[in-house]
Design an enzyme around this catalytic site. Structure first.
Site, PDB file in Angstrom:
ATOM      1  N   LYS A 101       0.837  -1.202   0.000  1.00 26.21           N
ATOM      2  CA  LYS A 101       0.000   0.000   0.000  1.00 26.21           C
ATOM      3  C   LYS A 101       0.872   1.252   0.000  1.00 26.21           C
ATOM      4  CE  LYS A 101      -2.304   1.669   3.685  1.00 26.21           C
ATOM      5  NZ  LYS A 101      -2.151   3.162   3.698  1.00 26.21           N
TER       6      LYS A 101
ATOM      7  N   LYS B 186      -7.653   8.117  -0.807  1.00 22.46           N
ATOM      8  CA  LYS B 186      -8.963   8.446  -0.211  1.00 22.46           C
ATOM      9  C   LYS B 186      -9.572   9.712  -0.822  1.00 22.46           C
ATOM     10  CE  LYS B 186      -7.879   6.314   4.276  1.00 22.46           C
ATOM     11  NZ  LYS B 186      -6.422   6.069   4.111  1.00 22.46           N
TER      12      LYS B 186
ATOM     13  N   PRO C  56     -17.730  15.447  -7.774  1.00 16.54           N
ATOM     14  CA  PRO C  56     -17.706  14.272  -8.644  1.00 16.54           C
ATOM     15  C   PRO C  56     -16.755  14.359  -9.828  1.00 16.54           C
ATOM     16  CG  PRO C  56     -19.946  14.701  -7.934  1.00 16.54           C
ATOM     17  CD  PRO C  56     -19.110  15.847  -7.437  1.00 16.54           C
ATOM     18  N   ARG C  57     -16.751  15.480 -10.546  1.00 16.30           N
ATOM     19  CA  ARG C  57     -15.921  15.546 -11.758  1.00 16.30           C
ATOM     20  C   ARG C  57     -14.439  15.546 -11.420  1.00 16.30           C
ATOM     21  NH1 ARG C  57     -17.473  13.102 -15.971  1.00 16.30           N
ATOM     22  NH2 ARG C  57     -16.200  13.639 -17.768  1.00 16.30           N
TER      23      ARG C  57
ATOM     24  N   ARG D 255       2.406  -0.270  10.653  1.00 13.44           N
ATOM     25  CA  ARG D 255       3.313   0.079  11.741  1.00 13.44           C
ATOM     26  C   ARG D 255       3.929  -1.123  12.459  1.00 13.44           C
ATOM     27  NH1 ARG D 255       1.234   4.984  15.363  1.00 13.44           N
ATOM     28  NH2 ARG D 255       0.532   5.519  13.276  1.00 13.44           N
TER      29      ARG D 255
END
Length: 230
Positions: A32, A61, A66-67, A207
């Site tokens: 990640k 995130k 929206p656009r 972590r």
């Protein structure tokens, strides 16, 4: 082992992150990249991890109009990452735009419910009066109705999500800690084995591995624990 572990490269230095990828690559094939490492290493860090033969979860995130999210996901798809995230709180139209931007690609859009650093009091402080569990169910239901297949939630909510009419095919659980380990800023944590029993498809471990003296040893312990659970 059906559940796949993802190691979170929550590091400020791209070269250190790549060293860790090479160290763990014989055991782990999914990493990640969050906002800190992405800002430090840019798209190059994504390509270099993929060149090692690993999948990438780009965890930025997105939560915007929206656009704007459509345009952001359009760029993410070009990087050929396996997962990327949007905050479900951005609403139905934002989720639809994210899905449209990823259509036809191998990039899966995951909907983030409630951060594992939040509890009931934290939600109340931002004007959400009901409990975390209710909020997670509300958000997950909406995301699945819109068409998302993947949900990010804490392990505590896994049993509740299993009762929804529409099921998520991907359940990613962060906040993984072994018993007795420091929780730090996490409020809703779970052990890896319990996450697997609860139905998680992926666990994100950061972590504990990053701070371990024997990182390979801890990863091997994680894999053994997960393999031992049917």
């Amino acid at each position: 082992m059906d559940l796949k572990p993802i190691v979170a490269l929550d590091l400020p230095d791209p070269s250190e992150a790549l060293k860790l990828v090479h160290l763990l690559r014989p055991h782990i094939d999914f990493f990640k990249v969050g906002s800190q490492l992405f800002l430090a290493g840019g798209t190059d860090i994504i390509r270099r991890i993929i060149d090692c033969g690993a999948d990438v979860f780009l965890d930025l995130k997105f939560h915007d109009i929206p656009r704007t999210v459509f345009r952001a996901v359009t760029e993410v798809v070009k990087l050929k990452v396996k997962f990327t995230t949007v905050h479900i709180l951005g609403g139905r139209e934002m989720l639809k735009e994210a899905l449209e931007a990823s259509a036809g690609s191998d990039t899966e859009i995951l909907g983030v419910t409630v951060l594992t650093s939040m509890d009931d009091r934290g939600l109340e402080s931002i004007g959400i009066a009901h409990a975390v569990e209710e909020e997670v169910l509300l958000l997950a239901s909406m995301a699945l109705e819109v068409g998302l297949r993947g949900i990010v939630c804490s392990g505590k909510e896994l049993p509740l999500l299993g009762k929804l009419k529409k099921r998520a095919s991907i359940l990613v659980v962060p906040g993984i800690r072994w018993r007795g380990a420091a929780a730090y800023d996490q409020k809703r944590i779970i052990e890896p084995g319990e996450a697997k029993k609860g139905g998680a498809t992926h666990v994100v471990v950061g972590r504990p591995i990053l701070e371990a003296h024997d990182k390979v040893g801890l990863v091997q312990k994680l894999l053994c624990e997960l393999n031992a659970i049917n």
